[in-house]
Design an enzyme around this catalytic site. Sequence first.
Site, PDB file in Angstrom:
ATOM      1  N   CYS A  61      -2.091  -2.435   7.819  1.00 31.12           N
ATOM      2  CA  CYS A  61      -2.043  -3.380   6.704  1.00 31.12           C
ATOM      3  C   CYS A  61      -0.796  -4.261   6.701  1.00 31.12           C
ATOM      4  CB  CYS A  61      -2.199  -2.628   5.383  1.00 31.12           C
ATOM      5  SG  CYS A  61      -3.863  -1.945   5.215  1.00 31.12           S
ATOM      6  N   ASP A 110       0.791  -1.252   0.000  1.00 32.73           N
ATOM      7  CA  ASP A 110       0.000   0.000   0.000  1.00 32.73           C
ATOM      8  C   ASP A 110       0.815   1.291   0.000  1.00 32.73           C
ATOM      9  OD1 ASP A 110      -1.952  -1.921   0.230  1.00 32.73           O
ATOM     10  OD2 ASP A 110      -2.755  -1.226   2.146  1.00 32.73           O
ATOM     11  N   LYS A 115      -6.515  -5.046  -3.134  1.00 30.99           N
ATOM     12  CA  LYS A 115      -7.154  -5.689  -1.977  1.00 30.99           C
ATOM     13  C   LYS A 115      -8.218  -4.768  -1.379  1.00 30.99           C
ATOM     14  CE  LYS A 115      -3.445  -4.371   1.289  1.00 30.99           C
ATOM     15  NZ  LYS A 115      -4.220  -3.562   2.233  1.00 30.99           N
ATOM     16  N   THR A 171       0.417   0.767   6.573  1.00 35.11           N
ATOM     17  CA  THR A 171       1.061   1.241   7.777  1.00 35.11           C
ATOM     18  C   THR A 171       1.425   0.030   8.649  1.00 35.11           C
ATOM     19  OG1 THR A 171      -1.031   1.462   9.015  1.00 35.11           O
ATOM     20  CG2 THR A 171      -0.279   3.386   7.805  1.00 35.11           C
ATOM     21  N   LYS A 199      -7.634  -4.905   4.810  1.00 39.76           N
ATOM     22  CA  LYS A 199      -6.327  -4.543   5.355  1.00 39.76           C
ATOM     23  C   LYS A 199      -5.293  -5.609   5.020  1.00 39.76           C
ATOM     24  CE  LYS A 199      -8.303  -0.985   7.200  1.00 39.76           C
ATOM     25  NZ  LYS A 199      -8.431   0.191   6.308  1.00 39.76           N
TER      26      LYS A 199
HETATM   27  C1  C5J Z   1      -3.111   0.684   5.483  1.00 41.79           C
HETATM   28  C2  C5J Z   1      -4.911   1.909   6.513  1.00 41.79           C
HETATM   29  N1  C5J Z   1      -2.569   0.465   4.296  1.00 41.79           N
HETATM   30  N2  C5J Z   1      -4.176   2.307   7.553  1.00 41.79           N
HETATM   31  N3  C5J Z   1      -4.377   1.234   5.476  1.00 41.79           N
HETATM   32  O1  C5J Z   1      -2.512   0.454   6.508  1.00 41.79           O
HETATM   33  O2  C5J Z   1      -6.093   2.184   6.454  1.00 41.79           O
END
Ligand code: C5J
Length: 221
Positions: free
Chosen positions: A162, A24, A129, A158, A132
Site C-alpha cells: 500500500c 494503514d 480506501k 506495508t 491498495k
Molecule cells: C497494505 C496489504 N496496507 N498488504 N495492505 O499494504 O494487503
Amino acid sequence: MIDIAAEPYAFSFDPPRAALLIIDMQRDFLEPGGFGEMLGNDVSQLRRTIEPNRRLLAAWRAAGLMVLHTREGHRPDLADLPPAKKIRGRSATCIGDPGPMGRILVRGEAGHDIIPELYPVAGEPVIDKPGKGAFFATDLHAILQNRGISQLVVTGVTTEVCVNTTVREANDRGYNCLVPEDCVGSYFPEFQAMGLNMIKAQGGIFGWVGTSKDVIAALKQ
Ligand code: C5J
C-alpha cells in the site's frame, strides 16, 4: 524551502505545501493476534515502525501541518469488494469473514481501526480506501488539492504494497513524495529493501527515501 537529507538527493521541503500521509497502521495488520499474524506473518517487522511514526506524528502536529490517515477496508455489505480480491490467496479465512478482531478488513470492526499509538485527532482526515493505493476510489486528491498540498511524507504499512502503490499514484498526480525508511514496514525484509529501492532508483523515479530523524529536524527549524 528546507533541504532534508535523502536519497537519491536532498528533498526540498516546503512545509505549508506538505502533508503527512500515514498508510494503514491498522490493528489487523500490526497487532499480535490480528489477521496479519493469523496468516503467519511476523508482526514485529511492522511494529518497529510504531515508535518512529509516533515521534514523527508528534513533531508534525506540533508544527501545525496537515496530517491524513488511511485505512484499507470495505463496506459491511462487501458491495465494494471485488470478487477477485475476496478469493485471492485461497485462504480459508478471507476479507469479510469473522477474524480475531471482528470481520476482516470491514469498516467499523475493531481490527480495521488504527492502532491506539497513532490514533487520529479531530481535524485529521481519515481516508477509507477499498484498494491498495490511497488515491483509488477515494477523495484524497480533492482534499489535498483544496489545501494546496504538493508534497507528501508517506509512512505506514506495508512498504511494497500500500505504501508503494500510493507513492506511485501520487507521483502520477504530480506530488513529490518523501518516504522515511524507519516509518515504513514490510513483513518481508527483502521486500522492505526492494520496496524502498524501487522508489529512489533512477534518480528518484517515484520519490525520495530519507529518515524520520531528518524530517523531525527540519520540522524544528
Ligand atoms: C497494505 C496489504 N496496507 N498488504 N495492505 O499494504 O494487503
